[in-house]
Write a protein that holds these residues in place. Structure first.
Motif, PDB file in Angstrom:
ATOM      1  N   LYS A 139      84.837  -3.787  40.714  1.00 30.86           N
ATOM      2  CA  LYS A 139      85.624  -4.013  39.502  1.00 30.86           C
ATOM      3  C   LYS A 139      86.227  -5.408  39.569  1.00 30.86           C
ATOM      4  O   LYS A 139      86.475  -5.937  40.638  1.00 30.86           O
ATOM      5  CB  LYS A 139      86.760  -2.987  39.388  1.00 30.86           C
ATOM      6  CG  LYS A 139      86.273  -1.583  39.080  1.00 30.86           C
ATOM      7  CD  LYS A 139      87.426  -0.629  38.896  1.00 30.86           C
ATOM      8  CE  LYS A 139      87.979  -0.636  37.490  1.00 30.86           C
ATOM      9  NZ  LYS A 139      87.115   0.054  36.539  1.00 30.86           N
ATOM     10  N   ARG A 140      86.491  -5.934  38.437  1.00 32.05           N
ATOM     11  CA  ARG A 140      87.191  -7.211  38.300  1.00 32.05           C
ATOM     12  C   ARG A 140      86.569  -8.279  39.209  1.00 32.05           C
ATOM     13  O   ARG A 140      87.214  -8.796  40.103  1.00 32.05           O
ATOM     14  CB  ARG A 140      88.674  -7.036  38.605  1.00 32.05           C
ATOM     15  CG  ARG A 140      89.458  -8.184  38.075  1.00 32.05           C
ATOM     16  CD  ARG A 140      90.912  -7.895  37.943  1.00 32.05           C
ATOM     17  NE  ARG A 140      91.467  -6.938  38.872  1.00 32.05           N
ATOM     18  CZ  ARG A 140      92.759  -6.810  39.091  1.00 32.05           C
ATOM     19  NH1 ARG A 140      93.590  -7.576  38.463  1.00 32.05           N
ATOM     20  NH2 ARG A 140      93.217  -5.900  39.900  1.00 32.05           N
ATOM     21  N   ASP A 163      97.272  -8.626  39.570  1.00 28.19           N
ATOM     22  CA  ASP A 163      96.198  -9.067  40.456  1.00 28.19           C
ATOM     23  C   ASP A 163      95.975  -8.095  41.608  1.00 28.19           C
ATOM     24  O   ASP A 163      94.879  -7.983  42.131  1.00 28.19           O
ATOM     25  CB  ASP A 163      96.538 -10.455  41.022  1.00 28.19           C
ATOM     26  CG  ASP A 163      96.462 -11.493  39.931  1.00 28.19           C
ATOM     27  OD1 ASP A 163      95.658 -11.300  38.993  1.00 28.19           O
ATOM     28  OD2 ASP A 163      97.216 -12.471  39.987  1.00 28.19           O
ATOM     29  N   ASP A 164      97.034  -7.390  42.007  1.00 24.47           N
ATOM     30  CA  ASP A 164      96.945  -6.641  43.257  1.00 24.47           C
ATOM     31  C   ASP A 164      96.835  -5.148  43.012  1.00 24.47           C
ATOM     32  O   ASP A 164      97.191  -4.352  43.861  1.00 24.47           O
ATOM     33  CB  ASP A 164      98.188  -6.932  44.108  1.00 24.47           C
ATOM     34  CG  ASP A 164      99.458  -6.608  43.348  1.00 24.47           C
ATOM     35  OD1 ASP A 164      99.375  -6.489  42.103  1.00 24.47           O
ATOM     36  OD2 ASP A 164     100.517  -6.456  43.974  1.00 24.47           O
ATOM     37  N   ASP A 165      96.394  -4.764  41.848  1.00 27.57           N
ATOM     38  CA  ASP A 165      96.422  -3.347  41.526  1.00 27.57           C
ATOM     39  C   ASP A 165      95.102  -2.974  40.877  1.00 27.57           C
ATOM     40  O   ASP A 165      94.582  -3.728  40.057  1.00 27.57           O
ATOM     41  CB  ASP A 165      97.588  -3.078  40.555  1.00 27.57           C
ATOM     42  CG  ASP A 165      97.927  -1.611  40.512  1.00 27.57           C
ATOM     43  OD1 ASP A 165      97.048  -0.815  40.163  1.00 27.57           O
ATOM     44  OD2 ASP A 165      99.085  -1.271  40.819  1.00 27.57           O
ATOM     45  N   PRO A 166      94.521  -1.830  41.248  1.00 31.27           N
ATOM     46  CA  PRO A 166      93.271  -1.435  40.570  1.00 31.27           C
ATOM     47  C   PRO A 166      93.483  -1.216  39.077  1.00 31.27           C
ATOM     48  O   PRO A 166      92.543  -1.335  38.296  1.00 31.27           O
ATOM     49  CB  PRO A 166      92.877  -0.140  41.286  1.00 31.27           C
ATOM     50  CG  PRO A 166      94.089   0.309  42.003  1.00 31.27           C
ATOM     51  CD  PRO A 166      94.898  -0.908  42.311  1.00 31.27           C
ATOM     52  N   ILE A 167      94.693  -0.867  38.681  1.00 30.56           N
ATOM     53  CA  ILE A 167      94.979  -0.770  37.255  1.00 30.56           C
ATOM     54  C   ILE A 167      95.408  -2.160  36.811  1.00 30.56           C
ATOM     55  O   ILE A 167      96.530  -2.591  37.022  1.00 30.56           O
ATOM     56  CB  ILE A 167      96.072   0.274  36.998  1.00 30.56           C
ATOM     57  CG1 ILE A 167      95.612   1.611  37.547  1.00 30.56           C
ATOM     58  CG2 ILE A 167      96.355   0.383  35.520  1.00 30.56           C
ATOM     59  CD1 ILE A 167      96.688   2.644  37.597  1.00 30.56           C
ATOM     60  N   GLU A 226      90.449  11.139  40.146  1.00 29.52           N
ATOM     61  CA  GLU A 226      89.981   9.791  39.922  1.00 29.52           C
ATOM     62  C   GLU A 226      90.267   8.997  41.181  1.00 29.52           C
ATOM     63  O   GLU A 226      91.421   8.833  41.581  1.00 29.52           O
ATOM     64  CB  GLU A 226      90.699   9.162  38.733  1.00 29.52           C
ATOM     65  CG  GLU A 226      90.149   9.669  37.428  1.00 29.52           C
ATOM     66  CD  GLU A 226      90.920   9.112  36.247  1.00 29.52           C
ATOM     67  OE1 GLU A 226      90.276   8.713  35.295  1.00 29.52           O
ATOM     68  OE2 GLU A 226      92.152   9.089  36.294  1.00 29.52           O
ATOM     69  N   PRO A 227      89.243   8.514  41.831  1.00 34.38           N
ATOM     70  CA  PRO A 227      89.444   7.867  43.132  1.00 34.38           C
ATOM     71  C   PRO A 227      90.323   6.635  43.040  1.00 34.38           C
ATOM     72  O   PRO A 227      90.970   6.268  43.999  1.00 34.38           O
ATOM     73  CB  PRO A 227      88.019   7.513  43.566  1.00 34.38           C
ATOM     74  CG  PRO A 227      87.211   7.535  42.312  1.00 34.38           C
ATOM     75  CD  PRO A 227      87.840   8.536  41.414  1.00 34.38           C
TER      76      PRO A 227
END
Lengths: 462, 533, 194
Positions: B133-134, C95-99, C190-191
């Motif tokens: 991702k990203r 920047d530091d978060d999967p969301i 949700e992984p």
């Protein structure tokens, strides 16, 4: 020279007293209006404002109200007719107050010679307890009462606002209509009393309760059951006069000039701050004066039933004893009730350090102090400390008679408030029908009836 | 031309047209992901499966089914609906469903087709396959491999359009993942198109990332004025603010593409160099006062008056300026100064980015053919050197910068949108609207007159240049006499031969080519050198 | 059109007085009852407070994830559905978060809000709720009536939201994965915690 100045000073004192008499009752009435209406509508009414935790059942709200009205911005709209607009609330207020000058609040007050000697007076000074002792008292009331419509009318017209203009129109039409019935009722009483001087009117009603103008007996030395039919004349006159007082004060159910639903606030819609307060107070002053005049004409004025002024003076000690000791248990009961109020859920819900926890304690103490004071009064009566002085009986008579009038006025105004929160407003045609087609013929008929009754009464008494 | 039958409707299409385009012609939408009209046919998304009624064996994919006589397909059978639903289920199997944070949502084909043909109930019991991702794959692009449906549009774009071929599909089956080679990075000038052609949110634009949900944006058809190519664009804006530009399909000009420079050009609308207020002697002034000052300057010029047409200004503005000069200033000389402004962007190639950064060079050439009295660059250089110019009226271009002149002794009236050497030296500055703030036409390098529509209101006190010319003409005595952009163009079309017959209606969205080629400017060696250097 | 027919009244009714006395008796009965019993239904509001029902729509709050960040991902669904158009969200990138997406600023103009609760319904992340039970939404300036992200995140610090007891009583009404102890929706399967 000396008596001239004495008269002026005495007149001034009486003016201030009568002004204070009316103005002190106004806040009480405003409070009563709010609290009583709340109770009628099943809600607690004013209960928030407090001074040092003392809420006094919402009385403080009235005080806060005064501060608010005085401090508020006084808005003068650009479009008003300035001169008349400024004059209108003053007219409204002064008319209400002026009427009170001819209402007697006691039979007389004799200043003892020992006191008149202070300013070099010769002998005791007898002061009639009435601001203006004029021989056309009743006509004066009618005259000034009719003037008060100008306050409303000018306010409505000069505000240059269609709502206030409609309010002013309605007010003038209504007042003119009910003036007639009022005048004729007064004329009826004028025939029964045979005088227009209100001090004499009041004096005639001294003694037993059937001497009240309401019963139309008057001047009966002894009670004759036959004379009791006089209440038909007196009662009719009272009902019509009282109804007219409602109309003249613009109170419910005759408050079409203010009809909120259709006229916003009616004739005083453009007024704010102290000018509005003048109208507001004028309404209550009208109520007080109207009740006072009604009391004087129909309910014995300042007289206490079965206890004429001279009797009070003669039995001063006995009266003080009875009143003093009689009041003690009442005040103690009040103190107990006040103390018990601390258990109400409201106080339970308060924070422990809430300042309002003082209230039950304060009122318990207040009523206890009053009880002790009256205990002292009773003791004073027992020892004969009141009747032995020259001033004591006079003061007692003055206090009791004035209180009598105050109580009658309060009952009258209370009734007005009661009616206001009970009866809905009339429709305009109903208002006019009642004024012109019911009350005017009745009042006219009553004048004739009064004539017949006076002749009949003389025949019976003769 | 072969005739095919789609859902019972017969339609005649050119040979080589596939069924998606043929169906579009009769108003039937066949859902598809991998097919793109300007890319080769891959046929790997399987979304466009249709039933073949006659002339073939079906079901088959519509994108690779070329029109031939006797072919009849159906898109409305229950079988087609089942196939579409099944395809959607496959495509969505590993889709992360992060629509709330996906920039594509609102213009996502997955969302659209899901609402139409979706399964609605998930049958997935295994965990989803997770992917990268990203991923930072380029200066303007972000890749989210989980969202990808492996349609390979971006791969084909890299192979066929730019020829750079950075993107590839890796792994097999549901582990298939789009990506770039390790260490590689997409560096070409057409990156934004990858985000455009991605039917889902796998490749999104970094510049537009999270700035606005697309459903808030309104779109206006316009023309890019950054170079002579004149790419057709859609201006996406909301409440007077432009948020992004998208290419608009015009097969004769830019197909479906546009360059990254043009894509970001809208930022200049609110840029620091934008002229928002009229200026007189360097001081901000009311527009009316500035126009009056300019008129006074022109009327009371001591020496010669030079009027310079704008190579980047619209046809309407140039015509209004020419007409104004001929009507009011009989002694003035009209010049046209070719070349690029100093400081203009300098990238160019043989695809869309032209070396000539003026949007309307061909339009000026047409005007010069119409009015032979218009002098060129070298004449103005000569006139400036001789001191024959007292007052110079400049439309848009940075004329002083192009000539390398300092403008000493010349009083300049500058009508333009952006600050430049000329506007700094100008006595009077009149703020002109940005191209996206006005209705106007430009003539591109292929002599195609293209119409741009007003997307947003002109910023500040600025007005379209033709309207400023109207004001100036009125102040001088005789206005060109147009009350709208359409009227200004009508006046141009009725006077200039090569424009004759054109109206805003006839231009439409595709534009129209000028009638006859003007004689090429032979004596303008300097300018040509400048451009092709 | 039917005009209302004048009601026939008896003589006693026509002279008003008896009816007036009847009316006065009613109001006096109420007044005396309340004077001595003092059993009003009224809440003496600032001191005695009504317990709000669980589903009462009070002030909005923003729920947070275990790491303290707001759950909101700035998808603008609430802003889109809001009939009063009172929600303003500015999105930003983490920047530091999967969301990746989060609201840099999240503002609700409470002067415009009509408390319809559509934002709560629309939210795909259970990020905005109106279960605070707070109805005293007031301020001295218009600016202060605009609730921002920091305010709405801290609004219920240390307090129990109304919905807690509601969800406890109606467990099937709670959102899928709703955890009573944490008062938040735990990620289902949700992984990446989305």
């Amino acid at each position: 020279m000396e008596s001239h100045w004495t008269e002026v000073i005495v007149a001034l004192i009486k003016c201030v007293f009568s002004l204070a008499f009316v103005m002190q009752i106004v806040p009480v009435l405003i409070w009563a209006e709010r609290k009583f209406s709340a109770y009628i509508q099943d809600r607690p009414g004013p209960n928030r404002a407090h001074i040092m935790g003392i809420r006094a059942g919402g009385l403080v709200h009235t005080l806060v109200d005064v501060v608010k009205l005085v401090v508020k911005e006084d808005i003068i709209p650009d479009h008003v007719e300035k001169k008349f607009w400024f004059a209108a609330p003053v007219i409204a207020m002064s008319c209400a107050l002026t009427t009170f000058t001819v209402v007697p609040w006691g039979d007389r007050f004799v200043v003892p010679a020992s006191i008149t000697a202070w300013w070099g007076g010769e002998g005791p000074l007898t002061v009639p307890l009435q601001v203006a002792t004029i021989n056309s008292g009743m006509l004066f009331i009618l005259a000034i009462g009719s003037l008060s419509v100008y306050g409303v009318m000018l306010a409505g017209w000069s505000s240059n606002n269609k709502f206030s203009l409609l309010g002013g129109l309605r007010a003038s039409a209504q007042m003119v209509s009910y003036e007639l019935a009022m005048g004729l009722s007064v004329a009826t009483m004028f025939m029964l009393y045979g005088t227009t001087e209100l001090d004499k009117v009041a004096a005639q009603q001294a003694g037993p309760i059937w001497n009240w103008g309401l019963f139309g007996v008057l001047d009966a030395d002894g009670f004759d059951p036959l004379l009791f039919v006089g209440w038909i004349v007196g009662g009719l006159a009272f009902i019509m006069f009282w109804t007219s007082v409602f109309a003249e004060t613009n109170r419910m159910p005759f408050d079409l000039p203010e009809g909120e639903a259709e006229l916003v606030a009616g004739y005083h819609v453009e007024y704010s701050s102290l000018r509005f307060a003048l109208f507001f107070m004028a309404e209550y002053a009208h109520m007080i004066v109207g009740s006072a005049v009604t009391a004087t004409l129909f309910f014995g004025g300042y007289n206490i039933p079965f206890l004429p002024g001279d009797s009070i003076r003669a039995h001063a000690d006995t009266i003080v004893t009875v009143l003093g000791f009689g009041a003690v248990p009442v005040f103690i009961a009040f103190a107990v009730i006040a103390w018990n109020r601390r258990k109400r859920p409201f106080y339970q819900a308060l924070a422990p350090d809430d300042i309002r926890h003082r209230e039950p304690r304060f009122f318990a103490a207040f009523w206890s102090v009053l009880a002790i004071a009256h205990l002292g009064l009773g003791v004073a009566g027992l020892t004969g400390a009141v009747g032995s002085t020259a001033l004591g009986p006079e003061l007692l008579a003055f206090i009791l008679q004035t209180s009598s009038l105050v109580i009658k006025v309060l009952i009258g105004t209370f009734f007005m408030i009661w009616v206001r929160w009970t009866i809905p407003r009339f429709r305009y045609d109903q208002l006019m029908n009642l004024g012109w087609r019911a009350m005017l013929p009745l009042a006219l008929g009553n004048v004739f009836l009064a004539g017949i009754w006076v002749i009949f009464r003389e025949a019976v008494q003769a | 031309m072969p005739t095919v039958k789609i859902d019972g409707i017969e339609v005649e299409v050119p040979a080589g047209t596939n069924m998606i385009e043929a169906a579009r012609k009769v108003g039937i939408d066949i859902p598809h992901y991998c097919y793109h009209p300007h890319l080769s046919i891959a046929g790997n998304c399987r979304m466009c499966l249709v039933d073949v009624e006659a002339g073939g064996r079906g079901p088959d994919i519509a994108c690779n089914m070329m029109a031939r006589d006797g072919l009849a397909i159906r898109t409305d059978t229950p079988q087609v609906a089942t196939m579409r639903r099944a395809t959607m289920e496959f495509l969505l199997k590993n889709h992360p469903l992060d629509c709330p944070i996906c920039d594509q949502s609102g213009e996502c084909r997955l969302q659209d087709y899901y609402m139409e043909y979706g399964q609605y109930e998930s049958r997935l019991s295994d965990p989803k396959v997770t992917k990268h991702k990203r991923v930072d794959i380029g200066d303007h692009l972000v890749l989210d491999a989980e969202r990808c449906i492996a349609c390979s549009r971006c791969v084909r774009f890299g192979d066929e359009i730019t020829g750079t071929g950075e993107l590839r599909l890796f792994n097999r089956t549901d582990h298939t993942e789009i990506g770039i080679f390790p260490g590689a990075r997409i560096q070409h000038d057409y990156q934004g198109n990858l985000a455009d052609i991605c039917p889902v949110g796998a490749i999104t634009n970094k510049d537009f990332r999270f700035t606005k949900r697309v459903w808030y944006l309104k779109e206006t058809d316009a023309v890019c004025t950054e170079c002579a190519t004149g790419c057709n664009v859609r201006v996406c804006h909301q409440q007077g603010q432009v948020f992004r530009l998208l290419p608009r399909r015009n097969d004769a000009v830019n197909k479906s593409w546009m360059c990254d420079h043009g894509r970001q050009a809208f930022e200049a609308i609110t840029g620091l160099d934008r002229l928002l207020r009229a200026r007189v002697q360097g001081q901000p002034a009311d527009l009316d006062d500035a126009v009056a000052a300019a008129a006074t300057l022109l009327r009371e010029a001591g020496g010669g008056v030079a009027v310079v047409l704008g190579h980047s200004a619209s046809n309407e503005a140039n015509w209004a300026l020419l007409k104004l000069t001929r009507d009011n200033l009989p002694n003035a000389t009209v010049y046209a100064v070719a070349g690029n402004d100093p400081g203009a962007w300098d990238r160019s190639d043989d695809f869309l980015m032209d070396a000539d950064k003026n949007a309307n060079s061909a339009g000026i050439a047409a005007l010069m053919a119409h009015d032979p009295a218009i002098r060129d660059r070298s004449d103005l250089v000569q006139a400036l050197a001789d001191g024959d110019v007292d007052v110079m009226l400049v439309l848009g271009d940075d004329v002083l910068g192009r000539l390398g002149a300092d403008g000493a002794g010349v009083r300049v009236i500058h009508v333009g949108s952006f600050r430049c050497t000329t506007s700094d030296a100008a006595t009077v500055v009149l703020p002109a609207a940005h191209p996206y703030e006005q209705d106007a036409t430009w003539t591109n390098r292929d002599r195609r007159v293209q119409r741009g529509r007003r997307a947003i209101h002109p910023a500040g006190d600025s007005e379209p240049a033709w309207a400023l010319m109207e004001r100036l003409g009125a102040a001088l005595g005789k206005a060109p006499g147009a009350t709208s952009a359409a009227a200004a163009f009508k006046s141009l079309a009725s006077s200039v031969e090569s424009f004759s017959g054109m109206t805003y209606q006839s231009l439409g969205n595709g534009g129209a080519v000028l009638a006859s080629p003007p004689s090429p400017p032979t004596d303008d060696e300097d300018a040509l050198e400048t451009i092709h250097a | 059109m039917n005009l209302p027919v004048e009601q026939k009244r008896t003589f006693l009714e026509r002279i008003y007085l008896v009816e007036i006395v009847k009316g006065l008796a009613i109001t006096l009965r109420h007044a005396l009852h309340n004077l001595f019993k003092q059993d009003f239904e009224t809440f003496e509001y600032p001191d005695v407070r009504k317990e709000m029902p669980e589903r009462y729509k009070g002030a909005h709050r923003l729920t947070t994830r275990p790491d303290g960040r707001v759950k909101c991902v700035a998808c603008m669904c609430c802003a889109q559905v809001c009939p009063a158009k009172c929600i303003t969200i500015e999105a930003g990138e983490l920047d530091d978060d999967p969301i990746e997406k989060y609201p840099v600023e999240f503002q609700i103009d409470m002067l415009r809000c009509i408390y319809c609760g559509f934002c709560v319904e629309a939210c795909p992340k259970d990020a905005i709720r109106m279960d605070t039970g707070i109805y005293e939404i007031n301020a001295f300036t218009r600016q202060d009536m605009i609730h921002d992200k920091a305010y709405m995140t801290d609004l219920m610090a240390g307090k129990k939201p109304l919905a807690e007891s509601f969800y406890r009583a109606h467990q099937d009404a709670a959102p899928p994965g709703y955890d009573l102890e944490e008062d938040r929706v735990l990620p289902v399967d949700e992984p990446r915690g989305l």
